[in-house]
Design a protein around this motif. Structure first.
Motif, PDB file in Angstrom:
ATOM      1  N   LYS A 171      37.637  33.830 -20.756  1.00  0.00           N
ATOM      2  CA  LYS A 171      36.580  34.710 -20.249  1.00  0.00           C
ATOM      3  C   LYS A 171      37.182  36.087 -19.972  1.00  0.00           C
ATOM      4  CE  LYS A 171      33.772  31.087 -18.115  1.00  0.00           C
ATOM      5  NZ  LYS A 171      33.121  30.599 -16.879  1.00  0.00           N
ATOM      6  N   MET A 172      36.478  37.131 -20.462  1.00  0.00           N
ATOM      7  CA  MET A 172      36.896  38.519 -20.210  1.00  0.00           C
ATOM      8  C   MET A 172      35.685  39.288 -19.691  1.00  0.00           C
ATOM      9  SD  MET A 172      39.155  39.106 -23.696  1.00  0.00           S
ATOM     10  CE  MET A 172      39.536  40.794 -23.264  1.00  0.00           C
ATOM     11  N   TRP A 173      35.912  40.162 -18.735  1.00  0.00           N
ATOM     12  CA  TRP A 173      34.813  40.933 -18.147  1.00  0.00           C
ATOM     13  C   TRP A 173      35.301  42.342 -17.797  1.00  0.00           C
ATOM     14  CZ3 TRP A 173      37.603  37.116 -15.891  1.00  0.00           C
ATOM     15  CH2 TRP A 173      38.294  37.418 -14.713  1.00  0.00           C
ATOM     16  N   GLY A 174      34.358  43.199 -17.504  1.00  0.00           N
ATOM     17  CA  GLY A 174      34.683  44.592 -17.194  1.00  0.00           C
ATOM     18  C   GLY A 174      34.408  45.486 -18.389  1.00  0.00           C
ATOM     19  N   GLY A 175      35.433  46.258 -18.799  1.00  0.00           N
ATOM     20  CA  GLY A 175      35.279  47.182 -19.921  1.00  0.00           C
ATOM     21  C   GLY A 175      35.050  46.469 -21.238  1.00  0.00           C
ATOM     22  N   PHE A 176      35.455  45.199 -21.335  1.00  0.00           N
ATOM     23  CA  PHE A 176      35.223  44.421 -22.549  1.00  0.00           C
ATOM     24  C   PHE A 176      34.868  42.993 -22.125  1.00  0.00           C
ATOM     25  CE2 PHE A 176      36.665  41.588 -25.956  1.00  0.00           C
ATOM     26  CZ  PHE A 176      35.997  42.138 -27.047  1.00  0.00           C
ATOM     27  N   GLU A 177      33.766  42.496 -22.656  1.00  0.00           N
ATOM     28  CA  GLU A 177      33.301  41.168 -22.266  1.00  0.00           C
ATOM     29  C   GLU A 177      33.429  40.190 -23.431  1.00  0.00           C
ATOM     30  OE1 GLU A 177      29.370  41.374 -20.747  1.00  0.00           O
ATOM     31  OE2 GLU A 177      29.944  42.532 -18.956  1.00  0.00           O
ATOM     32  N   PHE A 178      33.910  38.988 -23.065  1.00  0.00           N
ATOM     33  CA  PHE A 178      34.031  37.927 -24.073  1.00  0.00           C
ATOM     34  C   PHE A 178      34.056  36.573 -23.350  1.00  0.00           C
ATOM     35  CE2 PHE A 178      36.554  34.842 -26.445  1.00  0.00           C
ATOM     36  CZ  PHE A 178      35.960  34.891 -27.695  1.00  0.00           C
ATOM     37  N   THR A 179      33.307  35.641 -23.896  1.00  0.00           N
ATOM     38  CA  THR A 179      33.326  34.264 -23.393  1.00  0.00           C
ATOM     39  C   THR A 179      33.321  33.332 -24.595  1.00  0.00           C
ATOM     40  OG1 THR A 179      32.106  34.834 -21.387  1.00  0.00           O
ATOM     41  CG2 THR A 179      32.162  32.504 -22.027  1.00  0.00           C
ATOM     42  N   GLY A 180      34.314  32.457 -24.663  1.00  0.00           N
ATOM     43  CA  GLY A 180      34.354  31.554 -25.809  1.00  0.00           C
ATOM     44  C   GLY A 180      35.482  30.546 -25.714  1.00  0.00           C
ATOM     45  N   GLU A 181      35.523  29.683 -26.719  1.00  0.00           N
ATOM     46  CA  GLU A 181      36.545  28.630 -26.797  1.00  0.00           C
ATOM     47  C   GLU A 181      37.398  28.896 -28.025  1.00  0.00           C
ATOM     48  OE1 GLU A 181      36.038  24.097 -25.848  1.00  0.00           O
ATOM     49  OE2 GLU A 181      35.706  24.376 -28.001  1.00  0.00           O
ATOM     50  N   LEU A 182      38.697  29.010 -27.821  1.00  0.00           N
ATOM     51  CA  LEU A 182      39.625  29.314 -28.898  1.00  0.00           C
ATOM     52  C   LEU A 182      40.461  28.077 -29.212  1.00  0.00           C
ATOM     53  CD1 LEU A 182      40.874  32.778 -27.560  1.00  0.00           C
ATOM     54  CD2 LEU A 182      38.942  32.323 -29.096  1.00  0.00           C
ATOM     55  N   VAL A 183      40.679  27.818 -30.504  1.00  0.00           N
ATOM     56  CA  VAL A 183      41.461  26.661 -30.942  1.00  0.00           C
ATOM     57  C   VAL A 183      42.813  27.148 -31.443  1.00  0.00           C
ATOM     58  CG1 VAL A 183      41.581  24.701 -32.518  1.00  0.00           C
ATOM     59  CG2 VAL A 183      39.373  25.397 -31.555  1.00  0.00           C
ATOM     60  N   VAL A 184      43.878  26.510 -30.990  1.00  0.00           N
ATOM     61  CA  VAL A 184      45.224  26.870 -31.422  1.00  0.00           C
ATOM     62  C   VAL A 184      45.376  26.470 -32.887  1.00  0.00           C
ATOM     63  CG1 VAL A 184      47.690  26.576 -31.009  1.00  0.00           C
ATOM     64  CG2 VAL A 184      46.085  26.504 -29.083  1.00  0.00           C
ATOM     65  N   ASP A 185      45.670  27.469 -33.747  1.00  0.00           N
ATOM     66  CA  ASP A 185      45.742  27.190 -35.178  1.00  0.00           C
ATOM     67  C   ASP A 185      47.093  26.596 -35.558  1.00  0.00           C
ATOM     68  OD1 ASP A 185      47.575  29.286 -35.298  1.00  0.00           O
ATOM     69  OD2 ASP A 185      46.060  30.765 -35.882  1.00  0.00           O
ATOM     70  N   ALA A 186      47.256  26.363 -36.869  1.00  0.00           N
ATOM     71  CA  ALA A 186      48.461  25.694 -37.357  1.00  0.00           C
ATOM     72  C   ALA A 186      49.722  26.510 -37.115  1.00  0.00           C
ATOM     73  CB  ALA A 186      48.310  25.389 -38.849  1.00  0.00           C
ATOM     74  N   GLN A 187      49.565  27.837 -36.908  1.00  0.00           N
ATOM     75  CA  GLN A 187      50.727  28.684 -36.647  1.00  0.00           C
ATOM     76  C   GLN A 187      51.014  28.826 -35.152  1.00  0.00           C
ATOM     77  OE1 GLN A 187      50.364  32.412 -38.744  1.00  0.00           O
ATOM     78  NE2 GLN A 187      49.604  31.423 -40.616  1.00  0.00           N
ATOM     79  N   GLY A 188      50.219  28.133 -34.336  1.00  0.00           N
ATOM     80  CA  GLY A 188      50.459  28.161 -32.898  1.00  0.00           C
ATOM     81  C   GLY A 188      49.813  29.329 -32.196  1.00  0.00           C
ATOM     82  N   ASN A 189      48.824  29.992 -32.850  1.00  0.00           N
ATOM     83  CA  ASN A 189      48.187  31.169 -32.269  1.00  0.00           C
ATOM     84  C   ASN A 189      46.711  30.911 -31.998  1.00  0.00           C
ATOM     85  OD1 ASN A 189      50.612  32.629 -32.686  1.00  0.00           O
ATOM     86  ND2 ASN A 189      49.983  33.114 -34.791  1.00  0.00           N
ATOM     87  N   VAL A 190      46.144  31.752 -31.123  1.00  0.00           N
ATOM     88  CA  VAL A 190      44.692  31.863 -30.984  1.00  0.00           C
ATOM     89  C   VAL A 190      44.334  33.310 -31.326  1.00  0.00           C
ATOM     90  CG1 VAL A 190      44.418  30.031 -29.286  1.00  0.00           C
ATOM     91  CG2 VAL A 190      44.910  32.347 -28.498  1.00  0.00           C
ATOM     92  N   PHE A 191      43.190  33.480 -31.971  1.00  0.00           N
ATOM     93  CA  PHE A 191      42.797  34.833 -32.382  1.00  0.00           C
ATOM     94  C   PHE A 191      41.697  35.338 -31.464  1.00  0.00           C
ATOM     95  CE2 PHE A 191      40.506  38.057 -34.731  1.00  0.00           C
ATOM     96  CZ  PHE A 191      41.540  38.813 -35.256  1.00  0.00           C
ATOM     97  N   LEU A 192      41.951  36.532 -30.865  1.00  0.00           N
ATOM     98  CA  LEU A 192      41.009  37.146 -29.937  1.00  0.00           C
ATOM     99  C   LEU A 192      40.506  38.463 -30.526  1.00  0.00           C
ATOM    100  CD1 LEU A 192      39.654  37.111 -27.148  1.00  0.00           C
ATOM    101  CD2 LEU A 192      41.674  38.274 -26.247  1.00  0.00           C
TER     102      LEU A 192
END
Length: 553
Positions: free
Chosen positions: A90-111
């Motif tokens: 969850k992100m709020w303020g100057g930039f808002e985002f709410t979601g579920e991120l899945v760790v990919d095969a390279q070990g990252n999440v993309f935001l």
């Protein structure tokens, strides 16, 4: 005091022979229960050491299905993020985002607006800080961030080696090795090791688990499993058994060539009464046995295959004997080992109503022997019933119904508990009888009654009348329920002696009755098979004499 109990040698012999006739089984029973005597020389038996076969491995009891019943899907602070895990952001303020991120095969999440963030291997307690740091590189101000682990990716783990059911099992990365082992039926107690369970990752040993640590201290290595990991139960290492007076009578595993006896005894936990240990050496060229005090056994080397039998080796000092019935003295007496009945009688303060000439001695060892003899007779009767032949179909049907009835009666007879009474009548010197630990001395109250049991209309107690015959007491109890012909009647005295009353003596005053006597009218056996009838009658006598009951067929 016991003059009434003393008999001449010839009379004592007659009493003993009568006891053998009445309490013994029929010839077929004796043939099966007692081995024949022989004068043929038998070879000396070889000394056979105790071996570790057929004993349970220490720790085998933990695999009962309880670990496999519950998967651990919670996340502790030390949990490391893995591929496939789900992160709630969850992100709020100057930039808002709410979601579920899945760790990919390279070990990252993309935001969005931030890009990939490496989270594989990050501890759960550090996840929010790592994500926040990456976001702050792009959004310097006025943006709040909250990241938490939302779900773990299920994993599939291979379980192989010496387990009951090798296979591929599903779980979660946070599940312990015990969860997967339990799904596989647990470690094979005869072939698998409890000390070395390997976890392979990419073909290499990733972790090693020692189940003794978990059983004894509750310590279990905490690590995460990955999809495709393999749990391998290695072959059992060296084993030695500890049996006898211990809390943990098991086979114990060790990884060295030898182990100190003290270490095995610490695992087995000897009982407080244990004093010595017998060590059966099974790994050497010759079969050998050592016998050592536990206090001196700590550093004795134990080899694979050896068996330690812990025991109590104490000399007898005193025994405890209980006195019940008509006495004004203590109920429990502590006597030196080797004390005799006369030594105890001198200390008893008899009550004013005590019948001193009918003292009864109840003994555990006699009770066990009576139970064994009864069981031998019942087994022989079962054999006779099940092997009886029939000449016609109709006769076979009758025998089947008869057999079912007799077998049900046998089961009821098995539940009868003998009283273990020692017959004191006829002993040359009652006072010289050695006492045993746990003996019970019963002093009966003077009685003025005669009891009538068994196949009479009204089994009851009635007032003793001098000069009355056995038949008169039976008639007073309503008479025989069946024909008097071939009736078996037993007269039991309070001192344990008995008399089989012949049919012609039922109305004879030659049969002397005294107050406290019991008359047993045994049931008639309605079967045409002579051997079966004989076996049942013998059991009737045995039940009446050893337990004081008449068990109708």
């Amino acid at each position: 005091m016991f003059n009434a109990l003393k008999k001449k040698p010839l009379e004592a012999l007659k009493v003993g022979l009568a006891a053998l006739v009445l309490m013994g089984a029929s010839s077929s029973v004796l043939a099966q229960a007692v081995p024949p005597l022989t004068q043929n020389g038998a070879p000396v038996e070889e000394n056979t050491n105790e071996v570790i076969d057929r004993h349970e491995a220490f720790g085998n009891w933990i695999f009962g299905g309880q670990f496999a019943n519950q998967s651990f899907i919670g996340f502790n602070p030390s949990y490391e993020i893995a591929v496939g895990d789900k992160i709630s952001l969850k992100m709020w303020g100057g930039f808002e985002f709410t979601g579920e991120l899945v760790v990919d095969a390279q070990g990252n999440v993309f935001l969005p607006e931030v890009g990939p963030i490496a989270v594989q291997g990050v501890r759960n307690e550090d996840l929010n800080a790592v994500v926040t740091e990456s976001v702050k590189r792009v959004f310097k101000k006025n943006v709040g961030v909250y990241a938490s682990l939302d779900g773990a990716e299920p994993v599939k783990i291979f379980v192989t080696g010496f387990v009951e059911q090798p296979g591929l099992y599903a779980g979660h990365a946070s599940d312990s090795v015990l969860f997967f082992l339990d799904q596989a039926g647990g470690v094979d107690p005869n072939r698998g090791s409890f000390l070395e369970i390997k976890v392979l990752r990419g073909g290499q040993v990733y972790r090693t688990v020692n189940l003794y640590d978990f059983i004894l201290t509750g310590i279990m290595p905490v690590f995460q499993l990955s999809d495709g990991d393999t749990i391998v139960v290695t072959p059992v290492k060296a084993q030695a058994g500890v049996l006898g007076d211990v809390q943990n009578s098991n086979l114990f595993e060790f990884t060295t060539e030898t182990v100190a006896a003290g270490k095995l005894l610490a695992l087995a936990r000897p009982q407080p009464q244990a004093t010595h240990v017998r060590i059966s050496r099974n790994s050497q060229a010759k079969s050998e046995v050592e016998y050592i005090a536990i206090a001196q056994a700590a550093n004795v080397p134990i080899y694979p295959g050896d068996v330690l039998h812990v025991m109590s080796d104490k000399s007898n000092g005193t025994i405890s004997v209980r006195v019940e019935g008509e006495t004004d003295s203590a109920r429990e007496f502590v006597l030196p080992y080797g004390a005799r009945l006369g030594d105890l009688i001198e200390q008893i303060d008899f009550g004013k109503n005590a019948q001193r000439n009918a003292i009864q001695l109840m003994r555990k060892s006699v009770k066990m022997r009576q139970k064994e003899m009864l069981e031998a007779q019942l087994r022989a009767l079962e054999s006779s019933v099940l092997t009886a032949r029939s000449n016609t179909t109709k006769e076979a049907e009758l025998r089947k119904s008869e057999a079912e009835l007799i077998l049900k009666w046998v089961e009821r007879a098995r539940n009868v508990e003998p009283n273990g009474q020692v017959a004191l009548a006829g002993a040359s010197s009652v006072n010289d009888i050695l006492l045993e630990p746990g003996d019970v001395i019963r002093i009966p109250r003077t009685s003025s009654l005669v009891m009538v049991h068994g196949d009479v209309l009204f089994p009851s107690a009635m007032a003793f009348q001098d000069g009355r015959t056995v038949e008169e007491y039976i008639e007073q109890a309503g008479g025989f329920t069946q024909s008097r012909r071939n009736t078996n009647v037993l007269l039991l005295h309070r001192d344990g002696s008995f008399q089989k009353v012949k049919n012609g003596d039922l109305d004879s005053r030659r049969v002397q009755l005294v107050p406290g006597d019991e008359i047993f009218v045994l049931p008639r056996v309605a079967t045409k098979h002579v051997q079966i009838a004989s076996d049942i009658i013998n059991i009737f006598y045995q039940l009446a004499l050893s337990a004081g009951v008449v068990l109708r067929l």
